[in-house]
Design a protein around this motif. Structure first.
Motif, PDB file in Angstrom:
ATOM      1  N   ILE A 274       4.390   6.832   6.239  1.00 52.25           N
ATOM      2  CA  ILE A 274       4.532   7.251   4.703  1.00 52.25           C
ATOM      3  C   ILE A 274       5.665   8.184   4.348  1.00 52.25           C
ATOM      4  O   ILE A 274       6.290   8.273   3.447  1.00 52.25           O
ATOM      5  CB  ILE A 274       3.108   7.844   4.511  1.00 52.25           C
ATOM      6  N   ARG A 275       5.865   9.239   5.278  1.00 52.27           N
ATOM      7  CA  ARG A 275       6.817  10.410   5.214  1.00 52.27           C
ATOM      8  C   ARG A 275       8.442   9.588   5.095  1.00 52.27           C
ATOM      9  O   ARG A 275       9.204   9.984   4.250  1.00 52.27           O
ATOM     10  CB  ARG A 275       6.826  11.541   6.215  1.00 52.27           C
ATOM     11  N   ARG A 276       8.423   8.478   5.803  1.00 53.50           N
ATOM     12  CA  ARG A 276       9.799   7.869   5.702  1.00 53.50           C
ATOM     13  C   ARG A 276      10.154   7.280   4.587  1.00 53.50           C
ATOM     14  O   ARG A 276      11.067   6.989   4.081  1.00 53.50           O
ATOM     15  CB  ARG A 276       9.781   6.795   6.876  1.00 53.50           C
ATOM     16  N   SER A 277       9.044   6.769   3.766  1.00 50.87           N
ATOM     17  CA  SER A 277       9.030   6.277   2.642  1.00 50.87           C
ATOM     18  C   SER A 277       9.493   7.080   1.434  1.00 50.87           C
ATOM     19  O   SER A 277       9.627   6.644   0.309  1.00 50.87           O
ATOM     20  CB  SER A 277       7.652   5.479   2.295  1.00 50.87           C
ATOM     21  N   GLY A 278       9.102   8.233   1.674  1.00 52.01           N
ATOM     22  CA  GLY A 278       9.509   9.126   0.592  1.00 52.01           C
ATOM     23  C   GLY A 278       8.574  10.150   0.032  1.00 52.01           C
ATOM     24  O   GLY A 278       8.367  11.003  -0.763  1.00 52.01           O
ATOM     25  N   ALA A 279       7.237   9.616   0.560  1.00 55.46           N
ATOM     26  CA  ALA A 279       5.975  10.071   0.156  1.00 55.46           C
ATOM     27  C   ALA A 279       5.360  11.306   0.962  1.00 55.46           C
ATOM     28  O   ALA A 279       6.219  11.673   2.177  1.00 55.46           O
ATOM     29  CB  ALA A 279       4.918   9.153  -0.119  1.00 55.46           C
ATOM     30  N   GLN A 280       4.444  11.818   0.615  1.00 53.68           N
ATOM     31  CA  GLN A 280       3.892  12.998   1.373  1.00 53.68           C
ATOM     32  C   GLN A 280       2.670  12.492   2.442  1.00 53.68           C
ATOM     33  O   GLN A 280       1.682  11.748   1.874  1.00 53.68           O
ATOM     34  CB  GLN A 280       3.453  14.159   0.506  1.00 53.68           C
ATOM     35  N   ALA A 281       2.585  12.928   3.617  1.00 51.69           N
ATOM     36  CA  ALA A 281       1.475  12.540   4.387  1.00 51.69           C
ATOM     37  C   ALA A 281       1.210  13.852   5.500  1.00 51.69           C
ATOM     38  O   ALA A 281       2.115  14.501   6.055  1.00 51.69           O
ATOM     39  CB  ALA A 281       1.632  11.307   5.037  1.00 51.69           C
TER      40      ALA A 281
ATOM     41  N   TYR B 293       0.870  -1.074   0.013  1.00 46.43           N
ATOM     42  CA  TYR B 293       0.010   0.122  -0.160  1.00 46.43           C
ATOM     43  C   TYR B 293       0.917   1.270   0.033  1.00 46.43           C
ATOM     44  O   TYR B 293       1.727   1.401   1.012  1.00 46.43           O
ATOM     45  CB  TYR B 293      -0.911   0.090   1.270  1.00 46.43           C
ATOM     46  N   MET B 294       0.915   1.997  -1.012  1.00 47.29           N
ATOM     47  CA  MET B 294       1.664   3.179  -1.319  1.00 47.29           C
ATOM     48  C   MET B 294       1.105   4.277  -1.823  1.00 47.29           C
ATOM     49  O   MET B 294       1.118   4.433  -2.874  1.00 47.29           O
ATOM     50  CB  MET B 294       3.138   2.811  -2.225  1.00 47.29           C
ATOM     51  N   PRO B 295       0.489   5.278  -0.855  1.00 47.66           N
ATOM     52  CA  PRO B 295       0.079   6.641  -1.440  1.00 47.66           C
ATOM     53  C   PRO B 295       1.353   7.234  -1.785  1.00 47.66           C
ATOM     54  O   PRO B 295       2.330   7.417  -1.253  1.00 47.66           O
ATOM     55  CB  PRO B 295      -0.743   7.172  -0.197  1.00 47.66           C
TER      56      PRO B 295
END
Length: 257
Positions: free
Chosen positions: A153-160, A132-134
């Motif tokens: 989510i933020r650690r994955s490089g995406a925005q939250a 699951y990757m928003p």
């Protein structure tokens, strides 16, 4: 023991908020138990310093992640007051649990994702393993909710963006009611569905100079159980599925044994 009423003769305290306790109480009574409703948490909509920024970006999110029934209700109220019809948003919706999903669907919102075990921790696992990757998620939540989803989510490089849409508070008028039950009723089990309810329970017991009651304790979910155990409450019941139905079933199984 009556197999059809495994909770017969049992006195059980329900600490769920007013307006949310009735179905749980009904299931306890169907199983033969006597339920006492003592809401130890309550909710109200609140303002967040992010309100304007979030509302201005509503149409830029690809996912809105709703973690509770309250999150769903207060999110809908917030955006409704801003004149936004959520059905026009391009974002997909994720819900923690089938009950949360059902609330969203009552508002006409289609839910595209529900983690298997109905918990924030399970959604975090799905993010970490890439299932699951928003890209840009909005997480409406309560004032005491954890930041674990947004942080992951933020650690994955995406925005939250976490958005506080309601606050949790302690209904002071319930303090005397709970102490009266502790002192004058032979309560068999106290039930908790949130860490906040556990904290308020312990606060009342301490302020009343009472020892922890010699009773059983039931919790929904590992987070609530961990909070209870932190304060020395021996948790006898904690179902693997985080629903009222599963909780009553496990309470029934516990007393059958």
């Amino acid at each position: 023991m009556n197999a059809e009423q495994p909770l017969a003769g049992k006195h059980i305290v329900v600490t769920r908020p007013a307006g949310q306790a009735a179905p749980f109480i009904g299931k306890i009574e169907e199983a033969g138990g006597t339920a006492y409703a003592v809401p130890l948490i309550a909710f109200r909509m609140c303002e967040d310093i992010r309100d304007e920024a979030v509302l201005n970006q509503l149409f830029t999110y690809d996912w809105v992640i709703i973690t509770s029934k309250n999150g769903a209700d207060f999110f809908m109220k917030k955006v409704g007051q801003a004149g936004v019809d959520v059905r026009t948003l391009p974002a997909k919706f994720a819900a923690i649990g089938s009950k949360t999903a059902a609330v969203l669907e009552q508002y006409g919102v289609e839910v595209s994702h529900i983690p298997k075990r109905f918990s924030a921790d399970d959604l975090v696992k799905e993010i970490n393993n890439g299932r699951y990757m928003p890209k840009k998620a909005l997480i409406p939540k309560g004032s005491l909710a954890r930041d674990i989803i947004g942080e992951t989510i933020r650690r994955s490089g995406a925005q939250a963006h976490d958005w506080i849409v309601y606050e949790t508070y302690f209904p002071e008028d319930k303090k005397a009611e709970l102490l009266d039950l502790i002192r004058h009723k032979a309560i068999d089990m106290y039930t908790f569905t949130s860490p906040s309810a556990v904290r308020h329970f312990v606060q009342i017991v301490n302020e009343g100079n009472e020892p922890i009651p010699a009773a059983d304790f039931a919790c929904i979910g590992p987070v609530t159980k961990k909070e209870a155990e932190k304060y020395g409450l021996a948790v006898s019941v904690c179902p693997e599925e985080y629903t009222m139905e599963a909780l009553v079933q496990e309470m029934s199984d516990y007393y059958r044994e």
